[in-house]
Design an enzyme around this catalytic site. Sequence first.
Site, PDB file in Angstrom:
ATOM      1  N   PRO A  35       0.842  -1.204   0.000  1.00 44.46           N
ATOM      2  CG  PRO A  35       0.098  -0.964   2.208  1.00 44.46           C
ATOM      3  CD  PRO A  35       0.775  -1.930   1.277  1.00 44.46           C
ATOM      4  CG  MET A  36       3.651   2.467  -1.603  1.00 44.98           C
ATOM      5  SD  MET A  36       4.877   2.267  -2.886  1.00 44.98           S
ATOM      6  CE  MET A  36       4.066   1.088  -3.950  1.00 44.98           C
ATOM      7  CB  THR A  37      -0.193   7.519   0.991  1.00 45.48           C
ATOM      8  OG1 THR A  37      -0.779   6.745   2.016  1.00 45.48           O
ATOM      9  CG2 THR A  37      -0.870   8.870   0.909  1.00 45.48           C
ATOM     10  CD  GLN A 112      -2.873   0.230   4.338  1.00 44.23           C
ATOM     11  OE1 GLN A 112      -2.634   1.359   3.910  1.00 44.23           O
ATOM     12  NE2 GLN A 112      -1.987  -0.483   5.002  1.00 44.23           N
ATOM     13  CG  HIS A 180      -2.752   1.401   7.729  1.00 44.87           C
ATOM     14  ND1 HIS A 180      -1.689   0.975   8.509  1.00 44.87           N
ATOM     15  CD2 HIS A 180      -2.266   2.412   6.960  1.00 44.87           C
ATOM     16  CE1 HIS A 180      -0.624   1.700   8.218  1.00 44.87           C
ATOM     17  NE2 HIS A 180      -0.946   2.581   7.285  1.00 44.87           N
ATOM     18  CB  ALA A 182       1.257  -0.930  10.061  1.00 43.90           C
ATOM     19  CG  HIS A 183       3.361   2.018   9.044  1.00 44.59           C
ATOM     20  ND1 HIS A 183       3.129   2.099   7.697  1.00 44.59           N
ATOM     21  CD2 HIS A 183       4.047   0.851   9.217  1.00 44.59           C
ATOM     22  CE1 HIS A 183       3.638   1.032   7.085  1.00 44.59           C
ATOM     23  NE2 HIS A 183       4.203   0.262   7.993  1.00 44.59           N
ATOM     24  CE1 TYR A 185      -0.500   7.841   9.738  1.00 41.81           C
ATOM     25  CE2 TYR A 185       0.471   5.761   9.041  1.00 41.81           C
ATOM     26  CZ  TYR A 185       0.428   7.145   8.983  1.00 41.81           C
ATOM     27  OH  TYR A 185       1.311   7.843   8.194  1.00 41.81           O
TER      28      TYR A 185
HETATM   29  C1  LIG Z   1       5.140   6.739  -1.177  1.00 44.66           C
HETATM   30  C2  LIG Z   1       4.844   5.737  -0.099  1.00 44.66           C
HETATM   31  C3  LIG Z   1       3.597   5.751   0.510  1.00 44.66           C
HETATM   32  C4  LIG Z   1       3.274   4.798   1.494  1.00 44.66           C
HETATM   33  N1  LIG Z   1       1.995   4.758   2.002  1.00 44.66           N
HETATM   34  C5  LIG Z   1       1.626   3.732   2.816  1.00 44.66           C
HETATM   35  C6  LIG Z   1       0.261   3.533   3.177  1.00 44.66           C
HETATM   36  O1  LIG Z   1      -0.663   4.263   2.744  1.00 44.66           O
HETATM   37  N2  LIG Z   1      -0.035   2.502   3.997  1.00 44.66           N
HETATM   38  C7  LIG Z   1       0.930   1.666   4.487  1.00 44.66           C
HETATM   39  O2  LIG Z   1       0.617   0.738   5.254  1.00 44.66           O
HETATM   40  N3  LIG Z   1       2.234   1.806   4.125  1.00 44.66           N
HETATM   41  C8  LIG Z   1       2.591   2.790   3.283  1.00 44.66           C
HETATM   42  N4  LIG Z   1       3.898   2.879   2.846  1.00 44.66           N
HETATM   43  C9  LIG Z   1       4.860   1.811   3.205  1.00 44.66           C
HETATM   44  C10 LIG Z   1       4.885   0.740   2.116  1.00 44.66           C
HETATM   45  O3  LIG Z   1       3.678   0.008   2.091  1.00 44.66           O
HETATM   46  C11 LIG Z   1       6.029  -0.267   2.327  1.00 44.66           C
HETATM   47  O4  LIG Z   1       5.825  -0.944   3.546  1.00 44.66           O
HETATM   48  C12 LIG Z   1       7.392   0.409   2.332  1.00 44.66           C
HETATM   49  O5  LIG Z   1       7.524   1.286   1.225  1.00 44.66           O
HETATM   50  C13 LIG Z   1       8.511  -0.612   2.302  1.00 44.66           C
HETATM   51  O6  LIG Z   1       8.487  -1.317   1.086  1.00 44.66           O
HETATM   52  P1  LIG Z   1       9.612  -1.002  -0.063  1.00 44.66           P
HETATM   53  O7  LIG Z   1      10.913  -1.028   0.661  1.00 44.66           O
HETATM   54  O8  LIG Z   1       9.420  -2.115  -1.037  1.00 44.66           O
HETATM   55  O9  LIG Z   1       9.326   0.344  -0.614  1.00 44.66           O
HETATM   56  C14 LIG Z   1       4.245   3.844   1.892  1.00 44.66           C
HETATM   57  C15 LIG Z   1       5.510   3.862   1.281  1.00 44.66           C
HETATM   58  C16 LIG Z   1       5.815   4.779   0.293  1.00 44.66           C
HETATM   59  C17 LIG Z   1       7.170   4.728  -0.375  1.00 44.66           C
END
Ligand SMILES: Cc1cc2nc3c(=O)[nH]c(=O)nc-3n(C[C@H](O)[C@H](O)[C@H](O)COP(=O)(O)O)c2cc1C
Length: 376
Positions: A35-37, A112, A180, A182-183, A185
Amino acid sequence: MTVTSPDAAARAAGILSRPVVINGLTVPNRIAMAPMTRMFSPGGVPGEDVVSYYSRRAAAGVGLIVTEGTYVGHESAGMSDRVPRFHGEEQLAGWAKVAEAVHAAGGTIVPQLWHIGMVREQGQAPYPEAPAVGPSGVRTDGTEGTGKAMTRADIDDVVAAFARAAADAERIGFDGVELHGAHGYLIDQFLWSGTNRRTDSYGGDPVARAKFAAEVVAAVRAAVSPEFPVVFRYSQWKQDAYDARLAETPQELEAILAPLAAAGVDAFHASTRRYWLPEFEDSDLNLAGWTKKLTGRPAITVGSVGLDGEFLEAFQGRGAGVGGLDDLLDRMERDEFDLVAVGRALLQDPDWAAKVLAGRFDELAPYDAASLRTLS
Ligand SMILES: Cc1cc2nc3c(=O)[nH]c(=O)nc-3n(C[C@H](O)[C@H](O)[C@H](O)COP(=O)(O)O)c2cc1C
């Protein structure tokens, strides 16, 4: 992490292209999109560019797409008008098109579902009047913000918002949901002692801190069909607290995860920044490996797959080199975990999965943080 060895090409196809079952869903292969915002959905509505962003990746071999975090229908859930919402007619109509296009491309997709809790700043969109809410009005950096400690009624409202979003996800054609947790939130703010200082039944030992998450899971489970997959994402680290830990030992981790599994989680997504790091002493298992071992549920790993630098560096404008995949394949061959989620590498290169599945490793490019700014 060194360059992938020559025999990994043949192994990658064999290991990563096996289907995997999560409750009633068969995911066609082992590669998930993390998931990536992205903040490309003005008014919270995912448009045609978002449809093609996800469907391109499904068409190029991603088996399971976990969408960017999308706000549940609670006014305090978010912090931006450009993050897609998972409530409202127009917003859900946009999401339905995303799901349809991903299916047409041969992929599967779960939204997500997200509530940011105390990360919210006063006055932020999409509902500027809404307060920040959390277990104790404490932020992940430990400061007492301007937020509100949630009452029983607030808890019920948020739980119901997650359940409505999950029911909507099934109704409009998604294959499951990811919660979600995690992280740092909202759900994680309850799980972590740094932000949960409650003295009622939602605070205290790990089981009490997991009560809110378990209520969300149970309400979501009750709102969807029994075979509809519910995935739960969690992490040790928090935003503003990268060294934070929910659990110092496997026993503590089990105390948190067991009630969630019992409440109806079908798979866990263990968010780490570097998947190859062992989580606890005396074992090589990473967090996803421990999660699978302790719960018996399928597990998704994540964190710098295919890259040699972790993702928080991307937000400081730093890129990363191509990393080897041998260790990942070894772990998957041992069934340490079931799926691997890929973030930045897939954000930059829509064809990453197709290249890896075909063993075309020489076509993988280093990660350039500039790709954060575009949606293609
Ligand atoms: C631009 C961006 C936005 C992200 N947004 C979220 C999100 O909305 N929800 C979430 O659980 N993790 C988010 N993450 C974390 C990613 O899901 C992932 O765990 C993290 O990038 C590590 O994976 P990678 O090393 O393959 O990039 C985000 C990461 C990036 C780079």
